[in-house]
Design an enzyme around this catalytic site. Structure first.
Site: not given
Length: 520
Positions: A446-448
């Protein structure tokens, strides 16, 4: 030599006269009288005939106090005598003359100045027992002075770099597809509610429910990703859409998972307790979708009322700190990044210098972002919704390891991970280490998504940065358990401030510039 041989005390009597009391003789009398359960300071002494001369009563009281303190070695010369005769019962009744006598006696050269062994305040044994409020105030003053000088120097050197279109520009009007996509995300909670309503009425089976929830959650992520990649939108608009997408996805997963668990408990309790039942409420789902939490439950602790004045003050702080964050980005971060090279190409020392120069303003921006979102915005939202549980973060700045930081800085996500990823893995007999890796893997994905999709650049820098935390968690936990030191906190701050985030900013910026250059 006479003073050394016979230490004495000059006292002031009530009529203004003075008397000399031999301190050594009084101490000898004290020791003899204590042995016979008496406090007599007069009597017969074959070794010292002059001991028959007694001291005044008020002087004897004060001598007793000092002799006791001298024997115990616990008195503080300055502190024990503030306030006159408070050390003895009814000491204040002696009047001003008695206070003068105390002061005269205390500061005589014959009175011991050193009575017990004590450490210096900054010694290793005593430094953490002291109050460092003054040093903290000094650090604040120095920090304000140094940063004020840097701001003035920056303005004198580069001028005012913030453009008039900082808050709003005509390009923002072209991001209307992303805005429409944000609005359309409300369809997916309604779809999840419909599925739960159908299973409540026994129209579909459990495998079908699971399959439909998987389809809903996958579509909820892929649809905004497609819209963001197809539209030539601003980076900030894309990040906002992707953050909202991730929040809705986490809420949908929690709603489906919690509803499944409640339904299972209700079915298991039917035989033992028929009153336990499972129900579906659109009102509770709607409240959950806007509440500052990622974990669904049918009801939440609520506050009594809305403090309108408090909300107005918090909103004013939000505007101020958001403007300060934009000032740092435009005046410091953007010029530093534009005047730098790719950190993985060229001179190593130059790359280190750029990263170090970027680390301080990047830290300020991150702290402002944390304060604006987790403290101001979430508390404003909680106040407006009367949401009671406002533990949105803990004191992560005191984290003794990297693992403690990830457990403390973002409590909504941490609670979601523990509830829907970590403990379900443990209940499925998955080893604890592998469960931790799975939790970090979900976070890395999700960060990516939140960074790579708005940049239209899939270099996996954010993904690798999050997965790099896994070995750091085990290393800092080992150091904490083995040595019990704060080295884990130092490693966390180094990765957080110096190496991690500034490096990711430079990597994504230069890769983005290279992609735009190749496209043009």
């Amino acid at each position: 030599m006479a003073i050394l041989d016979s230490a004495g005390v000059t006292t002031v009597t009530e009529n203004g006269g003075g008397e000399f009391v031999d301190l050594d003789r009084l101490r000898r009398r004290k020791s003899r009288s204590d042995s016979s359960n008496g406090l007599l300071l007069s009597g017969s002494d074959n070794n010292s005939p002059s001991d028959d001369v007694g001291a005044p009563a008020d002087v004897r009281d004060r001598i007793d106090s000092v002799v006791n303190d001298d024997a115990q070695g616990t008195a503080n010369l300055a502190g024990d005598n503030n306030g006159g005769g408070d050390n003895n019962g009814g000491g204040r009744g002696g009047g001003e003359g008695r206070g003068n006598a105390d002061a005269t006696f205390t500061y005589r050269p014959s009175v011991p100045a050193h009575r017990r062994a004590r450490e210096s305040p900054l010694s290793s044994d005593a430094i953490f027992k002291q109050s460092h409020a003054g040093l903290f105030n000094l650090c604040v003053v120095v920090l304000i002075a140094v940063n004020s000088r840097l701001i003035i120097e920056n303005l004198m050197k580069y001028g005012w770099l913030i453009r008039t279109d900082f808050w709003f520009s005509s390009r923002s009007l072209r991001d209307w597809p992303l805005f429409m996509c944000c609005i359309s995300l409300s369809i997916f909670p309604l779809a999840a509610f419909t599925v739960e309503k159908l299973v409540l009425q026994k129209y579909i089976s459990e495998p079908v429910v699971i399959f439909l929830h998987i389809i809903i959650t996958m579509t909820e992520v892929l649809y905004p990703v497609y819209v963001t990649l197809r539209c030539d939108s601003a980076f900030l608009s894309g990040v906002t859409l992707m953050l909202l997408t991730c929040i809705v996805w986490l809420k949908l997963v929690s709603y489906a998972h919690t509803s499944y668990d409640i339904r299972s408990l209700a079915n298991a309790a039917d035989k033992a307790n028929p009153e336990v039942s499972y129900y579906v409420s659109l009102k509770s789902l709607a409240y959950f979708m806007v509440a500052p939490t990622l974990c669904y439950q049918p009801s939440y602790p609520r506050s009594a009322c809305i403090r309108k004045g408090w909300v107005a003050r918090q909103f004013a702080k939000l505007v101020i700190f958001t403007g300060f964050m934009g000032f740092i980005i435009e005046q410091y971060i953007n010029p530093i990044v534009r005047n730098s090279k790719h950190p993985l190409k060229g001179d190593l020392l130059y790359a280190i210098e750029r990263v170090l120069k970027l680390s301080v303003p990047n830290l300020y921006v991150w702290l402002c972002m944390f304060y604006c979102f987790f403290h101001l915005w979430l508390n404003i939202l909680a106040e407006l919704l009367c949401f009671g549980d406002r533990e949105f973060y803990k004191d992560w700045w005191n984290a003794k390891s990297v693992g403690d930081y990830w457990r403390m800085w973002n409590m909504p996500v941490h609670k979601w991970m523990v509830r829907h990823i970590y403990f379900p893995c443990l209940r499925s007999k998955i080893p604890k280490t592998l469960a931790i890796i799975i939790a970090f893997l979900v976070s890395a994905v999700f960060h990516e998504l939140c960074i790579a999709v708005p940049c239209r650049l899939f270099k996996l820098w954010a993904f690798l940065g999050i997965m790099f935390q896994v070995p750091l968690v085990f290393i800092t936990n080992y150091l904490q358990e083995r040595f019990g030191s704060t080295v884990g906190n130092m490693i966390f701050w180094f990765i957080f401030c110096i190496f991690g985030q500034p490096m990711c900013v430079l990597l994504y910026y230069h890769d983005l510039m290279n992609r735009k250059g190749s496209m043009s």
